[in-house]
Design an enzyme around this catalytic site. Structure first.
Site, PDB file in Angstrom:
ATOM      1  N   GLU A   1      43.575  35.817  44.587  1.00 16.03           N
ATOM      2  CA  GLU A   1      44.570  37.088  44.388  1.00 16.03           C
ATOM      3  C   GLU A   1      45.920  36.503  45.243  1.00 16.03           C
ATOM      4  O   GLU A   1      47.184  36.885  44.900  1.00 16.03           O
ATOM      5  CB  GLU A   1      43.760  38.194  44.922  1.00 16.03           C
ATOM      6  CG  GLU A   1      42.798  38.841  44.612  1.00 16.03           C
ATOM      7  CD  GLU A   1      42.086  40.062  45.018  1.00 16.03           C
ATOM      8  OE1 GLU A   1      41.136  40.598  44.444  1.00 16.03           O
ATOM      9  OE2 GLU A   1      41.965  39.882  46.379  1.00 16.03           O
TER      10      GLU A   1
ATOM     11  N   HIS B   1      42.124  46.403  42.029  1.00 13.64           N
ATOM     12  CA  HIS B   1      41.006  46.638  42.463  1.00 13.64           C
ATOM     13  C   HIS B   1      40.163  47.574  41.914  1.00 13.64           C
ATOM     14  O   HIS B   1      38.927  47.886  42.186  1.00 13.64           O
ATOM     15  CB  HIS B   1      41.254  46.834  43.924  1.00 13.64           C
ATOM     16  CG  HIS B   1      41.375  45.454  44.717  1.00 13.64           C
ATOM     17  ND1 HIS B   1      42.598  44.883  45.000  1.00 13.64           N
ATOM     18  CD2 HIS B   1      40.525  44.925  45.548  1.00 13.64           C
ATOM     19  CE1 HIS B   1      42.597  44.016  45.660  1.00 13.64           C
ATOM     20  NE2 HIS B   1      41.224  43.847  46.093  1.00 13.64           N
TER      21      HIS B   1
END
Length: 243
Positions: free
Chosen positions: A143, A176
């Site tokens: 990420e 997410h």
């Protein structure tokens, strides 16, 4: 954008979508090659593929990333290592502060504190403990490379910090798949972007991200374990009354 960055983004997107094929393949292999039951494979096929796909993506992405940083020209100048380490430690507390601030804001506007993403991760870890490696280490590394180094870094070459950090943080939050807590994830993404811009070292935001995820997962698992112990104790007491 560098071609290596494009390859990294493609790899990341393919990893996120790979479960469509990967999960059935893992389930079939477990049943027909390793002679596991269908019920068992239905339970562990998803977490198994998550571990496989994330580690495979990391193996592909790291060499591409290493190649991309050679002779690069960045708007962000690296801070000395000593100062960067201090920011890495401070960044851990900044990340938790951002998470707490986001939680307060969400509470004030009536958002339920329960997180579907966190619950999903904990359920996967319970099914296959190896998932903790992905949630605490591999995931945050990927990420930070994707959302901070590539997306934020590329935007920051053309736009202000606020615009670049906001766009990259919103994308980070949406990734997410927990739209209810968009504010929390966006503020955390903003914090990681600030750490990267301030120090010029992606390792700083990565350390803060890894430590934060690890601590949160360990606390959640500890609380879950305590709840299970309490339930067992209550069941034992009830069983004693009726024995």
């Amino acid at each position: 954008m560098k071609k290596e960055y494009i390859y990294i983004l493609i790899t990341y997107i393919v990893m996120q979508l790979s479960g469509i094929i990967g999960i059935p393949v893992v389930a079939a292999l477990g049943i027909y090659v390793f002679h596991e039951s269908k019920a068992q494979m239905a339970h562990i096929a998803l977490p198994s593929w998550i571990v496989i796909s994330f580690i495979a993506a990391l193996i592909i992405i790291l060499p591409l990333y290493k190649k991309s940083i050679r002779n690069q020209e960045e708007r962000i100048s690296p801070m000395p290592i000593g100062q960067s380490l201090l920011w890495a430690v401070g960044g851990i507390f900044m990340a938790f502060a951002a998470q707490y601030a986001g939680a307060i804001i969400e509470h004030l506007i009536g958002v339920n504190a329960a997180s579907e993403n966190t619950d999903r991760i904990l359920a996967l870890i319970e099914s296959l403990p190896l998932v903790v490696i992905v949630s605490s280490i591999v995931g945050p590394i990927l990420e930070e490379i994707v959302f901070r180094k590539i997306i934020f870094g590329s935007l920051y070459k053309k736009f202000s910090f606020n615009i670049s950090a906001t766009i990259s943080s919103l994308l980070f939050a949406l990734a997410h798949q927990d739209i209810t807590h968009l504010i929390v994830y966006t503020l955390m993404g903003f914090t990681f972007a600030y750490l990267y811009r301030k120090t010029g070292r992606i390792i700083v935001s990565t350390i803060a991200h890894v430590v934060m995820n690890t601590v949160v997962v360990l606390i959640q698992l500890s609380l879950t374990g305590q709840m299970h112990d309490q339930i067992k104790s209550v069941q034992g007491i009830i069983g004693g009354f009726f024995s």
